[in-house]
Design a protein around this motif. Sequence first.
Motif, mmCIF file in Angstrom:
data_model
loop_
_atom_site.group_PDB
_atom_site.id
_atom_site.type_symbol
_atom_site.label_atom_id
_atom_site.label_comp_id
_atom_site.label_asym_id
_atom_site.label_seq_id
_atom_site.Cartn_x
_atom_site.Cartn_y
_atom_site.Cartn_z
ATOM 1 N N ALA A 33 -26.696 13.295 13.079
ATOM 2 C CA ALA A 33 -27.650 14.275 13.600
ATOM 3 C C ALA A 33 -27.304 14.634 15.027
ATOM 4 O O ALA A 33 -26.752 13.816 15.775
ATOM 5 N N THR A 34 -27.609 15.882 15.410
ATOM 6 C CA THR A 34 -27.452 16.340 16.778
ATOM 7 C C THR A 34 -28.684 17.147 17.145
ATOM 8 O O THR A 34 -29.395 17.650 16.271
ATOM 9 N N GLY A 35 -28.952 17.283 18.424
ATOM 10 C CA GLY A 35 -30.092 18.095 18.840
ATOM 11 C C GLY A 35 -30.560 17.753 20.227
ATOM 12 O O GLY A 35 -29.787 17.276 21.070
ATOM 13 N N THR A 36 -31.842 17.956 20.458
ATOM 14 C CA THR A 36 -32.433 17.603 21.737
ATOM 15 C C THR A 36 -32.803 16.127 21.733
ATOM 16 O O THR A 36 -32.853 15.476 20.676
ATOM 17 N N THR A 37 -33.078 15.595 22.890
ATOM 18 C CA THR A 37 -33.520 14.205 22.985
ATOM 19 C C THR A 37 -34.788 13.997 22.169
ATOM 20 O O THR A 37 -34.934 12.991 21.459
ATOM 21 N N GLU A 38 -35.711 14.964 22.243
ATOM 22 C CA GLU A 38 -36.972 14.847 21.513
ATOM 23 C C GLU A 38 -36.748 14.850 20.003
ATOM 24 O O GLU A 38 -37.491 14.198 19.253
ATOM 25 N N GLU A 39 -35.723 15.539 19.541
ATOM 26 C CA GLU A 39 -35.444 15.589 18.099
ATOM 27 C C GLU A 39 -34.769 14.314 17.599
ATOM 28 O O GLU A 39 -34.969 13.904 16.441
ATOM 29 N N ILE A 40 -33.970 13.678 18.429
ATOM 30 C CA ILE A 40 -33.200 12.520 17.987
ATOM 31 C C ILE A 40 -33.962 11.205 18.209
ATOM 32 O O ILE A 40 -33.795 10.251 17.435
ATOM 33 N N GLU A 41 -34.812 11.119 19.219
ATOM 34 C CA GLU A 41 -35.519 9.866 19.523
ATOM 35 C C GLU A 41 -36.287 9.299 18.331
ATOM 36 O O GLU A 41 -36.272 8.072 18.115
ATOM 37 N N PRO A 42 -36.975 10.102 17.515
ATOM 38 C CA PRO A 42 -37.715 9.531 16.383
ATOM 39 C C PRO A 42 -36.841 8.836 15.343
ATOM 40 O O PRO A 42 -37.353 8.075 14.513
ATOM 41 N N LEU A 43 -35.536 9.065 15.366
ATOM 42 C CA LEU A 43 -34.642 8.429 14.399
ATOM 43 C C LEU A 43 -34.301 6.993 14.778
ATOM 44 O O LEU A 43 -33.780 6.238 13.963
ATOM 45 N N ILE A 44 -34.600 6.611 16.018
ATOM 46 C CA ILE A 44 -34.202 5.294 16.531
ATOM 47 C C ILE A 44 -34.957 4.190 15.803
ATOM 48 O O ILE A 44 -36.175 4.237 15.666
ATOM 49 N N GLY A 45 -34.201 3.187 15.310
ATOM 50 C CA GLY A 45 -34.798 2.034 14.647
ATOM 51 C C GLY A 45 -34.612 0.775 15.463
ATOM 52 O O GLY A 45 -33.967 0.791 16.522
ATOM 53 N N PRO A 46 -35.104 -0.345 14.970
ATOM 54 C CA PRO A 46 -35.019 -1.602 15.741
ATOM 55 C C PRO A 46 -33.581 -2.094 15.943
ATOM 56 O O PRO A 46 -33.320 -2.841 16.890
ATOM 57 N N GLN A 47 -32.659 -1.694 15.062
ATOM 58 C CA GLN A 47 -31.274 -2.142 15.195
ATOM 59 C C GLN A 47 -30.373 -1.101 15.841
ATOM 60 O O GLN A 47 -29.171 -1.321 15.972
ATOM 61 N N THR A 48 -30.960 0.008 16.247
ATOM 62 C CA THR A 48 -30.163 1.096 16.829
ATOM 63 C C THR A 48 -29.783 0.788 18.278
ATOM 64 O O THR A 48 -30.641 0.404 19.078
ATOM 65 N N THR A 49 -28.512 0.955 18.600
ATOM 66 C CA THR A 49 -28.066 0.864 19.992
ATOM 67 C C THR A 49 -28.266 2.227 20.640
ATOM 68 O O THR A 49 -27.790 3.241 20.121
ATOM 69 N N VAL A 50 -28.971 2.248 21.753
ATOM 70 C CA VAL A 50 -29.278 3.502 22.438
ATOM 71 C C VAL A 50 -28.512 3.562 23.757
ATOM 72 O O VAL A 50 -28.567 2.623 24.557
ATOM 73 N N ILE A 51 -27.803 4.645 23.958
ATOM 74 C CA ILE A 51 -27.068 4.866 25.209
ATOM 75 C C ILE A 51 -27.667 6.079 25.901
ATOM 76 O O ILE A 51 -27.649 7.191 25.362
ATOM 77 N N ASP A 52 -28.238 5.849 27.083
ATOM 78 C CA ASP A 52 -28.782 6.940 27.890
ATOM 79 C C ASP A 52 -27.648 7.542 28.714
ATOM 80 O O ASP A 52 -27.102 6.898 29.603
ATOM 81 N N LEU A 53 -27.294 8.766 28.386
ATOM 82 C CA LEU A 53 -26.175 9.417 29.067
ATOM 83 C C LEU A 53 -26.515 9.846 30.487
ATOM 84 O O LEU A 53 -25.622 10.050 31.317
ATOM 85 N N ASN A 54 -27.792 10.064 30.736
ATOM 86 C CA ASN A 54 -28.238 10.420 32.094
ATOM 87 C C ASN A 54 -27.428 11.587 32.669
ATOM 88 O O ASN A 54 -26.971 11.556 33.803
ATOM 89 N N GLY A 55 -27.227 12.615 31.850
ATOM 90 C CA GLY A 55 -26.545 13.816 32.316
ATOM 91 C C GLY A 55 -25.035 13.804 32.181
ATOM 92 O O GLY A 55 -24.376 14.814 32.465
ATOM 93 N N LYS A 56 -24.470 12.674 31.766
ATOM 94 C CA LYS A 56 -23.017 12.615 31.595
ATOM 95 C C LYS A 56 -22.593 13.495 30.417
ATOM 96 O O LYS A 56 -23.355 13.755 29.504
ATOM 97 N N SER A 57 -21.324 13.898 30.425
ATOM 98 C CA SER A 57 -20.774 14.702 29.331
ATOM 99 C C SER A 57 -20.377 13.814 28.161
ATOM 100 O O SER A 57 -19.718 12.784 28.343
ATOM 101 N N LEU A 58 -20.797 14.221 26.976
ATOM 102 C CA LEU A 58 -20.338 13.620 25.725
ATOM 103 C C LEU A 58 -19.565 14.693 24.977
ATOM 104 O O LEU A 58 -20.090 15.784 24.724
ATOM 105 N N LEU A 59 -18.314 14.409 24.647
ATOM 106 C CA LEU A 59 -17.443 15.393 24.005
ATOM 107 C C LEU A 59 -16.872 14.826 22.702
ATOM 108 O O LEU A 59 -16.856 13.604 22.510
ATOM 109 N N PRO A 60 -16.363 15.700 21.835
ATOM 110 C CA PRO A 60 -15.576 15.187 20.713
ATOM 111 C C PRO A 60 -14.362 14.441 21.272
ATOM 112 O O PRO A 60 -13.863 14.771 22.340
ATOM 113 N N GLY A 61 -13.907 13.433 20.555
ATOM 114 C CA GLY A 61 -12.697 12.740 20.984
ATOM 115 C C GLY A 61 -11.561 13.729 21.160
ATOM 116 O O GLY A 61 -11.370 14.638 20.345
ATOM 117 N N PHE A 62 -10.797 13.580 22.225
ATOM 118 C CA PHE A 62 -9.701 14.513 22.490
ATOM 119 C C PHE A 62 -8.590 14.338 21.445
ATOM 120 O O PHE A 62 -8.280 13.218 21.016
#
Length: 533
Positions: A33-62
């Motif tokens: 899934a992709t989207g806004t933070t508000e759209e993705i947050e509800p998918l988080i479960g107890p075993q999910t690792t969450v990484i807060d990017l805090n404005g950093k760029s996330l790109l497809p692997g080069f």
Amino acid sequence: MPDLVFLRGEVITADEQNRILEAVAVKGNKIVATGTTEEIEPLIGPQTTVIDLNGKSLLPGFIDSHLHLSSYGIDKLGVSCKAPHIQSLHDILQDVREKASELPAGKWVRAWGFNETKITEQRYPTKEELDQISTEHPIIIIRACNHISVVNSKALEILSLHKDTPNPKGGIIERDREGELTGRLLENAHFQIAKGVTYTEEELSHALKLASDDYVAAGITSIHDAGCMDSDSFRLMHQAVRNGLVNVRIYAMACVMDSPELFLESMIGAGMATGVGDERFKIGPAKLFTDGSSSGPTIATRKPYTSDSENCGILYYSQEELNRRLGEAHRIGFQITAHAQGDRAIEMVLDCIEAAQQEHPRPDARPRIEHAGISEPDLLERMKQLGVVPIPNPAFFYEYGEGYVHNYGERVNQMYPMRDFMERGIIAAIGSDSPVTDYRPLFGIQAAVNRTSKQGRKIGVGQTVTVLDAIRAYTWNGAYASFDEHRKGSIEAGKLADLVILDSSILRADPARIADLCVHMTIIDGEIVYQAK
């Protein structure tokens, strides 16, 4: 529930709309899934690792669409002529002497990255200077372009080269006025000695791991390997992937440097074709060389060099031979490609592609041209008509740009013409050609956006592109060049979770300082394979 979630970032999707999103969810080795933070947050479960990017760029692997994994790795075991302290030929020879003192007699001493235009003396070393270092060790100094080398007398002896040895087709064994060998080997003469520069399987395997580790740390998740040194290196590269020594995904061109036509014949005879393999290691296009090095300069041009009115470069094959060899590969199902830097060589490859398609039409064959150096407007039109995927190298301008202006004059405005490719709807994928120049994709993106030499000269600024366009050429376009655009190359649900996180926003960075950004994390198949300390 996703295994991994990224929130509050600058998610550069490189999708068809070039959308910038905020969040991504990963399950197993796939993006779910992709989207806004508000759209993705509800998918988080107890075993999910969450990484807060805090404005950093996330790109497809080069995806680096043209480099040489084994050559780069072997170079790391040798002497670097690009080391910061190298200012003169004396510095290089001193480092070679120190390396020879560490090795037993008979062991090869290899130096790489030599560029006569970057040192005080402005010349090549001589065979005699290398003999003064050692007559018990074979010594080879390889030019930065990887198309020219200088060797000592011991190396000539081991390689069985003497004054009566004929020049190989497409190569020159340089001689002085008396006919004696100078030790300098150009183009195919250089490539054919590769099999004589021997390394153990342990050394080669270690070199492949060193190269993979460096590439992954730069955010590279897939490579198109443009040719190993020999067939043993090709075999060991595949083995290293299976054994987990190499993390990057490999699209391996059917090519070796010392005898590409014989290797291609063996691959055809073994029933190989493009696409054989899996998502980690897959056979890529059949590749041959048609001309030389853009910085040598030895490329084949339609008009003489600006720097030499009697020189139009070197060609490896006749049109008939090129058509026959690549035409047969096309017939049995290979994607076909060729190293072609000069406009004359590019024209030959286009003639070859056109003949192959006329004789054996195949929809969506995606023929490639590696480098596509001087791509004049008439050649661009033919690329578009034939569905060619060019693989340019904008990073060359930083290291070799001044020489391009000297050797090719106004033709630099049509060298690696990223904007022209885009405006004509030609899908071009960027390659670094490592170890010929810097392998870091962020460096390549900066070069495509600025086209500035190390001395600060702007070269062919009409061919600059935007940051987003350069990123796409390093991601989705690279996937397209290997028929993988439905599996990777963009951040979309259902695609492989090959991702890279930068230490800050690439879109807010100074375009002239993009290479100063750092890779914070690299993810392949949903697993973190590199994290900055």
